[in-house]
Scaffold this active site. Structure first.
Site, PDB file in Angstrom:
ATOM      1  N   HIS A 155      66.461  17.640  96.583  1.00 60.77           N
ATOM      2  CA  HIS A 155      65.228  16.902  96.268  1.00 60.77           C
ATOM      3  C   HIS A 155      65.177  15.582  97.021  1.00 60.77           C
ATOM      4  CE1 HIS A 155      66.945  14.060  93.226  1.00 60.77           C
ATOM      5  NE2 HIS A 155      67.715  15.064  92.868  1.00 60.77           N
ATOM      6  N   ASP A 181      72.757  19.521  94.226  1.00 60.39           N
ATOM      7  CA  ASP A 181      72.242  18.406  93.433  1.00 60.39           C
ATOM      8  C   ASP A 181      73.118  18.150  92.212  1.00 60.39           C
ATOM      9  OD1 ASP A 181      70.649  16.414  92.447  1.00 60.39           O
ATOM     10  OD2 ASP A 181      69.127  17.750  91.623  1.00 60.39           O
ATOM     11  N   HIS A 197      72.453   7.732  89.056  1.00 58.50           N
ATOM     12  CA  HIS A 197      71.495   7.103  88.133  1.00 58.50           C
ATOM     13  C   HIS A 197      71.994   5.733  87.678  1.00 58.50           C
ATOM     14  CE1 HIS A 197      69.088  10.991  87.097  1.00 58.50           C
ATOM     15  NE2 HIS A 197      69.571  11.021  88.322  1.00 58.50           N
ATOM     16  N   ASP A 249      63.223  12.852  96.052  1.00 61.11           N
ATOM     17  CA  ASP A 249      62.976  11.650  95.230  1.00 61.11           C
ATOM     18  C   ASP A 249      64.272  11.129  94.620  1.00 61.11           C
ATOM     19  OD1 ASP A 249      63.013  14.002  93.557  1.00 61.11           O
ATOM     20  OD2 ASP A 249      62.260  12.766  91.916  1.00 61.11           O
ATOM     21  N   ASP A 303      71.965  10.815  95.223  1.00 57.73           N
ATOM     22  CA  ASP A 303      71.287  11.823  94.406  1.00 57.73           C
ATOM     23  C   ASP A 303      69.824  11.806  94.839  1.00 57.73           C
ATOM     24  OD1 ASP A 303      70.113  13.410  92.507  1.00 57.73           O
ATOM     25  OD2 ASP A 303      70.674  12.173  90.790  1.00 57.73           O
ATOM     26  N   GLU A 337      61.825  15.760  91.411  1.00 57.32           N
ATOM     27  CA  GLU A 337      62.842  16.455  90.626  1.00 57.32           C
ATOM     28  C   GLU A 337      63.199  15.612  89.412  1.00 57.32           C
ATOM     29  OE1 GLU A 337      66.745  17.661  89.108  1.00 57.32           O
ATOM     30  OE2 GLU A 337      66.196  15.724  89.903  1.00 57.32           O
ATOM     31  N   GLU A 338      63.294  14.304  89.656  1.00 53.55           N
ATOM     32  CA  GLU A 338      63.702  13.390  88.576  1.00 53.55           C
ATOM     33  C   GLU A 338      62.602  13.238  87.521  1.00 53.55           C
ATOM     34  OE1 GLU A 338      66.685  12.540  88.449  1.00 53.55           O
ATOM     35  OE2 GLU A 338      67.514  12.315  90.463  1.00 53.55           O
TER      36      GLU A 338
HETATM   37 ZN   LIG Z   1      69.386  14.938  91.560  1.00 52.88          ZN
END
Ligand SMILES: [Zn+2]
Length: 381
Positions: free
Chosen positions: A77, A164, A353, A79, A107, A140-141
């Protein structure tokens, strides 16, 4: 065979392009250029308009060079979560991190660069492979929105990998199904000092419901959380309404449904205990529950072809690649629901994150090598 310096440079370049969800336009254009220069045919789909973002998913195809070899999907992904307005990567030897003001966005750019480098080497060295299909998703997030709006009917591949997840040389084959839950409790407003007995506190009702509820980790497969509570107008008004938002996840669909029902029942039972008569009229507290399935579970058997391919690829590198479950969903859940045999390969991202996020460049190299070997084994089938 993987060019570690090229991989590192590309990683540094891509993480420097900020790409929070719904603002993946700049990175999508950059990736479109890269994929085209690598010889892919590239399209951007219409998912962006559907989700209110500034680009769609990037979909690239590379023709195979081996008749009869099966097509293979590679996906990551574009984003990232925030904070990600400006990203300044710092390089300390083989470790890349940020200056602490933003996430790194490894990520999922760690996954993206592994895909790009693997395909580059496969083509440069004319290593036998089938058609390669690359899907780089948006949002995705934000509830896997890009993947959900991608038309998987366009794929020739019936199997492949999403890259991922944190760690390295590990394959996620089990991931939970998740329900997003919203409970709105309706009480009755009244003056808190003059006539509180004519009101029903929605906050109190919600509190009783929550106090009776099983939350957190329920068992090895199941979790539940209430994460947002909003309600009330002022300290001197009995609150008429409160909204509580949360979720539950489980590797078992039955447990997911049971926990969802349990949470709903706690609210209903608490509301049922409250009614009040004001003049001629009787009021009954109530709750409205909204349940949305965010995604279905990922459940790939250990003897599935995709697992065997990755493990053969790992063996060719003198490594092993264990399968495991996780508590998080990914685009792999969406592709699996659409009938593809996909698993989620760890790609070297760490402490994701958070603003402490980092990657170790040798992990990126290892991941790209594992993708390459997996595609090679797939091409030899
Ligand atoms: Zn991810």
């Amino acid at each position: 065979m993987i060019d570690a310096a090229r991989l590192k440079d590309e990683f540094l370049e891509l993480v420097s392009i900020a790409s929070p969800s719904r603002r993946e336009g700049a990175i999508a254009r950059r990736l479109e250029g890269i994929l085209k220069r690598m010889g892919g045919s590239v399209e951007v789909d219409g998912a962006g308009e559907q989700v209110g973002g500034d680009t769609g998913n990037v979909f690239a195809r590379f023709p195979g060079n081996t008749p009869g070899a099966l097509a293979f999907l590679l996906s990551g992904h574009m984003d990232t979560v925030g904070p990600a307005d400006a990203i300044r990567p710092l390089v300390e030897g083989d470790v890349v991190r940020t200056d602490g003001t933003s996430v790194l966005g490894g990520d999922d750019k760690a996954g993206v660069v592994a895909i790009l480098e693997a395909i580059r080497v496969l083509r440069e060295r004319s290593i036998p492979h089938g058609d390669l299909e690359v899907v780089l998703t948006i949002c995705e997030e934000n509830g896997l929105l890009g993947a959900k709006h991608f038309d998987t009917g366009r794929l020739r591949a019936r199997r492949g990998l999403v890259l991922d997840v944190d760690g390295v040389c590990e394959l996620i084959t089990r991931a939970p199904a998740a329900n997003r839950l919203t409970f709105t409790v309706q009480g009755l407003a009244a003056h808190a000092g003059i006539c509180p007995e004519q009101g029903m506190s929605a906050i109190r009702i919600a509190s009783e419901a929550i106090a009776a509820m099983k939350l957190g980790r329920l068992d090895a497969e199941t979790t539940a959380n209430l994460g947002i509570i909003q309600g009330g107008l002022a300290g001197n008004i009995v609150p008429a309404s409160v909204t509580v938002r949360g979720e539950t996840r489980s590797l078992s669909t039955e447990k997911l449904l049971a926990q969802t029902e349990h949470m709903q029942r706690c609210f209903e039972e608490a509301a049922a205990r409250y009614s009040v008569r004001v003049g001629e009229r009787k009021y009954q507290a109530s709750v409205a529950a909204q349940v949305d399935r965010q995604y279905n579970r990922l459940d790939v058997r250990d003897d599935a072809a995709i697992v065997r391919l990755v493990q053969s690829g790992a063996r060719a590198m003198g490594r092993s690649c264990a399968t495991r479950g996780t508590g998080g969903g990914s685009d792999a859940n969406v592709f699996a629901e659409r009938g593809l045999e996909v698993a989620n390969l760890a790609c070297g991202m760490r402490e994701i994150h958070t603003v402490n996020e980092w990657v170790h460049v040798p992990d990126l190299v290892l991941t790209a090598g594992l993708v390459l070997e997996t595609v090679r084994v797939n091409g030899a089938v």
